[in-house]
Design a protein around this motif. Structure first.
Motif, short mmCIF file in Angstrom:
data_model
loop_
_atom_site.label_atom_id
_atom_site.label_comp_id
_atom_site.label_asym_id
_atom_site.label_seq_id
_atom_site.Cartn_x
_atom_site.Cartn_y
_atom_site.Cartn_z
N PRO A 35 0.73 -1.14 0.08
CA PRO A 35 0.06 0.08 0.08
C PRO A 35 0.91 1.20 -0.06
O PRO A 35 0.25 2.33 -0.41
CB PRO A 35 -0.70 -0.28 1.15
CG PRO A 35 -0.25 -1.21 2.17
CD PRO A 35 0.83 -2.00 1.17
N ASN A 36 1.97 1.14 0.47
CA ASN A 36 2.91 2.42 0.41
C ASN A 36 4.36 2.15 0.56
O ASN A 36 4.52 0.80 0.66
CB ASN A 36 2.61 3.33 1.32
CG ASN A 36 2.73 3.05 2.80
OD1 ASN A 36 3.57 1.97 3.25
ND2 ASN A 36 1.46 3.18 3.67
N ALA A 191 7.82 8.70 3.00
CA ALA A 191 7.29 9.17 4.29
C ALA A 191 5.89 9.81 4.15
O ALA A 191 5.25 9.95 5.48
CB ALA A 191 8.41 10.34 4.80
N GLU A 192 5.61 10.39 3.08
CA GLU A 192 4.11 10.98 3.05
C GLU A 192 3.04 9.89 2.75
O GLU A 192 1.79 10.15 2.60
CB GLU A 192 4.02 11.96 1.97
CG GLU A 192 4.78 13.28 2.19
CD GLU A 192 4.92 14.21 1.23
OE1 GLU A 192 5.62 15.25 1.23
OE2 GLU A 192 4.44 13.86 -0.11
N GLY A 193 3.54 8.70 2.81
CA GLY A 193 2.62 7.59 2.52
C GLY A 193 2.20 7.22 1.22
O GLY A 193 1.37 6.74 0.94
N ARG A 194 3.06 7.94 0.35
CA ARG A 194 2.75 7.50 -1.18
C ARG A 194 3.64 6.37 -1.56
O ARG A 194 4.59 5.90 -0.84
CB ARG A 194 3.30 8.83 -2.00
CG ARG A 194 2.66 10.05 -1.60
CD ARG A 194 3.22 11.18 -2.55
NE ARG A 194 2.85 12.26 -1.75
CZ ARG A 194 1.97 13.31 -2.02
NH1 ARG A 194 0.95 12.96 -2.96
NH2 ARG A 194 1.89 14.56 -1.28
N THR A 195 3.29 5.71 -2.82
CA THR A 195 4.03 4.50 -3.12
C THR A 195 4.76 4.77 -4.51
O THR A 195 4.31 5.82 -5.31
CB THR A 195 2.85 3.59 -3.53
OG1 THR A 195 1.93 3.16 -2.62
CG2 THR A 195 3.45 2.20 -3.92
N VAL A 196 6.03 4.48 -4.60
CA VAL A 196 6.51 4.73 -5.82
C VAL A 196 6.97 3.15 -6.23
O VAL A 196 7.61 2.47 -5.35
CB VAL A 196 8.08 5.63 -5.56
CG1 VAL A 196 8.89 5.55 -6.81
CG2 VAL A 196 7.60 6.93 -4.91
N ILE A 197 6.85 3.00 -7.47
CA ILE A 197 7.30 1.77 -8.15
C ILE A 197 8.08 2.15 -9.40
O ILE A 197 7.85 2.93 -10.36
CB ILE A 197 5.91 1.07 -8.81
CG1 ILE A 197 5.05 0.56 -7.68
CG2 ILE A 197 6.55 -0.32 -9.59
CD1 ILE A 197 3.61 -0.17 -8.01
N ALA A 198 9.49 1.73 -9.13
CA ALA A 198 10.43 2.16 -10.32
C ALA A 198 10.97 0.94 -10.72
O ALA A 198 11.54 0.12 -10.03
CB ALA A 198 11.39 3.11 -9.38
#
Lengths: 263, 442
Positions: A35-36, A191-198
């Motif tokens: 989720p994040n 840290a802001e609760g976002r998700t990054v898929i790289a």
């Protein structure tokens, strides 16, 4: 008393298959992103890493699919998704300034048919400043270095203010200072609760930069938290035979250093 | 009628309307051409233009068979638009399956379309109706034969295309720059691509009568390329290209109206080419002259820096040292034209003063030379400390980068030295020692 809702996975793909001409590029990939946090997609060249991102965004035709973003379809979730394409995918001689490119990340919110309001322009400027490019706002993008161009792309993605970012090789061909700047931005997003898929190529830095990993080679080989998934055994299954080199990469990664160059 | 009459709309109502119609077409073609070029669609525009010929001839034959007016421009243009659209569809179908490459598909459609058109033209010649001669104008362009009504139709098409380009400006720009991103954020990229193709077809068809199908693509490509030389911003490039297109079409149409044997299309294209050549030579940043001037300035600056540094190092050893131009120039490797220019520049800028037969650095010259020497030595130290080069290699490497890298990079190098090898940096205000100075191994 309220019950905390179950966290919805940022991205779920089920039985995703993509074929361009003959052989499939992705074959029956099923994967649920956390989720994040920061997630790396790792695999050899031609493993379908970029194609996975593009298939999620409907940029390439899918043979079979079930893609959910935050439990929604792409069209429903569009405003919450940010995309950072490969830097080499565009012509940087295009007559535009760095700020104008970043502003493309604000138009989806205000509509494309009228000029960007001043407040929105300032937000684009702030996104540029966040990647340390404020002083280059009015420079034509072809006159920026490769690392600076990558930062402009990152700023445009940031301007989207998305909850899930799909980034295609954000670290490809950048200088050390840009790499540090990008890592900083990614950590803040997490840290802001976002998700990054790289999509990530560098096996040595993957465990330092990312919390989760999807090992991909046409099929999904393994996925999960970095510590338990990024193992020599799984990497060998992903990359095939080149074991000795991989073991050195894992050992070096665990020791927190870069791998020694081959003798 | 003189050229001046034609240019100033004083050659009669019909000629004035035709000139205006041509100019409107040029404006639309130039503006739209920017997007056609940036989206990489110039070749498909050319293929579509050639595929108009069977449409024009076919419409003529059809009209002759059912007894309509074979010279009615709307009918002929509708035929042209239909087969041009068919040509575009054919290119996409051929290239889309991955069977043939894009460029081969376009060349194929271009030649097939034109071939069928030429065959139909010979059928047209054999028809027992008048008006065949007018069709030749569709190949090379003949503005002189246009009626006011024809010109109004062309102008209306052009203005409509122009309005649509204005409305779709930002979405089209996003599409041309980065189609993947545009699609990912929800822009209807397929519809936009179709709109761009449709506009391109409309402008092509509008230009057929005046410019002719062989050269109509020139008015989309040349003004856009000219404008790109003159500006780095799309919002300036589009109006400039429109202006270049309008002026070319207007002047070209006037010239060919005065000299009726001159095909309008060729005249308009040559006027546009002249404007392009002017931009290629004189454009402020991308022009050939500006480029040559920048190169000359850089080589002069490098030669100056070398001489000033040599003079400064001599002054370090013996304060108040004087020099002869010949020695200074030879030491700094001045070429013949630099030997002619540099002494005048250095004296005029107040960096050197004459002392009898010899010269010495002024205070200003000394200050500049000191800055240059400091920069060179910092780079030498950086090359040795960060790059592990030997003293001589470091000296050469510093020479290669110090003149061209921007000052912020030099500051970064200095900051790096401060962090990693401060022993190489002297106290504030003092000069670093020459790069050969030994330091502790890293």
């Amino acid at each position: 008393m309220s019950i905390a809702p179950l966290p919805v996975p940022a991205l779920t793909v089920q039985h995703l298959t993509v074929a361009y001409t003959r052989a499939p590029v992705l074959w029956d990939v099923s994967w649920t992103a956390p989720p994040n946090g920061l997630v790396a997609i790792v695999g050899p060249n031609g493993a379908g890493k970029s194609t996975l991102l593009k298939a999620v965004l409907d940029l390439v035709p899918r043979l079979s699919r079930e893609v959910r973003l935050f439990g929604l379809t792409l069209d429903q979730a569009r405003r919450r998704i940010g995309y950072l394409p490969q830097r080499a995918s565009v012509d940087w001689d295009f007559p535009a300034t760095a700020l104008q490119v970043v502003a493309q990340g604000r138009y989806p919110r205000v509509g494309w048919l009228r000029p960007l309001p001043r407040a929105e322009r300032e937000r684009a400027r702030a996104a540029l400043a966040e990647v340390g490019m404020a002083e280059f706002a009015d420079r034509q993008i072809g006159q920026l270095s490769g690392g600076q161009q990558q930062r402009v792309f990152l700023a445009r993605a940031l301007a989207l203010e998305a909850d899930l970012y799909l980034m295609d090789e954000p670290f490809a061909g950048v200088d050390a200072a840009t790499e540090r700047a990008i890592v900083e931005v990614l950590r803040r997003l997490a840290a802001e609760g976002r998700t990054v898929i790289a999509v990530h190529h560098d096996l040595a830095t993957a465990p330092q930069y990312f919390d989760h990993v999807l090992l991909l080679n046409v099929r999904a080989i393994a996925a999960g938290p970095m510590a338990s998934t990024f193992t020599a055994e799984n990497l060998a299954r992903t990359y095939g035979g080149r074991l000795s080199l991989l073991e050195r990469a894992v050992a070096a990664a665990q020791a927190g250093t870069r791998p020694a160059p081959p003798p | 009628m003189t050229v001046a009459d034609a240019l100033l709309f004083s050659a009669g109502y019909n000629a004035a309307v035709v000139a205006l119609g041509c100019a409107a077409f040029g404006l639309a073609a130039g503006a739209l051409g920017c997007f056609v070029l940036l989206r990489g669609r110039a070749l498909i525009a050319d293929a579509a233009a050639h595929a108009t010929l069977p449409g024009v001839a076919g419409a003529f034959i059809l009209a002759a068979l059912i007894g309509w007016d074979v010279r009615a421009l709307p009918l002929l243009l509708a035929g042209a638009g239909a087969t041009a659209a068919l040509g575009v569809v054919l290119v996409n179908a051929l290239a889309g399956g991955g069977r043939i490459r894009d460029d081969a598909a376009m060349a194929l459609v271009l030649s097939i379309g034109f071939g069928i058109g030429v065959v139909l033209m010979s059928v047209v010649q054999s028809l027992p109706v008048g008006g065949q001669a007018g069709l030749k104008g569709f190949i090379l362009g003949q503005a002189a034969g246009m009626s006011a009504a024809d010109a109004q139709l062309v102008g209306a098409l052009a203005v409509l295309a122009l309005l649509l380009v204005g409305v779709l400006f930002r979405p089209l720009a996003a599409l041309c720059f980065d189609r993947g991103f545009a699609a990912a954020v929800g822009l209807p990229v397929r519809a936009l691509d179709l709109a761009l193709l449709g506009l391109m077809l409309a402008v092509t068809v509008a230009g057929l009568r005046a410019v002719g199908l062989i050269l109509v693509v020139a008015l989309m490509v040349i003004p856009a390329a000219t404008a790109r030389l003159l500006t780095e911003r799309l919002e300036a490039m589009v109006p400039i290209a429109g202006g270049v297109g309008a002026v070319s079409a207007w002047v070209g149409a006037a010239l060919s109206a005065t000299l009726p044997d001159l095909p309008t299309g060729a005249t308009i294209t040559l006027v546009a080419c002249a404007l392009f050549l002017a931009a290629l030579l004189f454009a402020p940043r991308r022009g050939a002259l500006a480029f040559a001037a920048r190169q000359a300035m850089l080589s002069l600056t490098v030669a100056r820096d070398h001489a000033l540094r040599a003079a400064f190092e001599a002054a370090e050893r013996a304060p108040g040292a004087t020099h002869r131009w010949v020695e200074l120039g030879r030491g700094a490797g001045w070429s013949r034209w630099q030997r002619a220019v540099l002494p005048r520049w250095l004296a005029a800028a107040g960096w050197v003063r004459a002392e009898g037969e010899r010269i010495a650095l002024t205070d200003a010259g000394l200050a500049l030379a000191r800055d240059l020497t400091r920069r060179h030595r910092l780079w030498e130290h950086y090359m040795q400390a960060a790059g592990g080069l030997g003293p001589w290699a470091a000296h050469r490497a510093a020479d290669e980068v110090e003149h061209t890298l921007p000052p912020e990079v030099a500051r970064e190098a200095e900051a790096w030295l401060r962090r990693n090898d401060p022993a190489r940096l002297p106290a504030e205000g003092a000069l670093p020692a020459p790069g050969e100075a030994p330091t502790a191994p890293r």
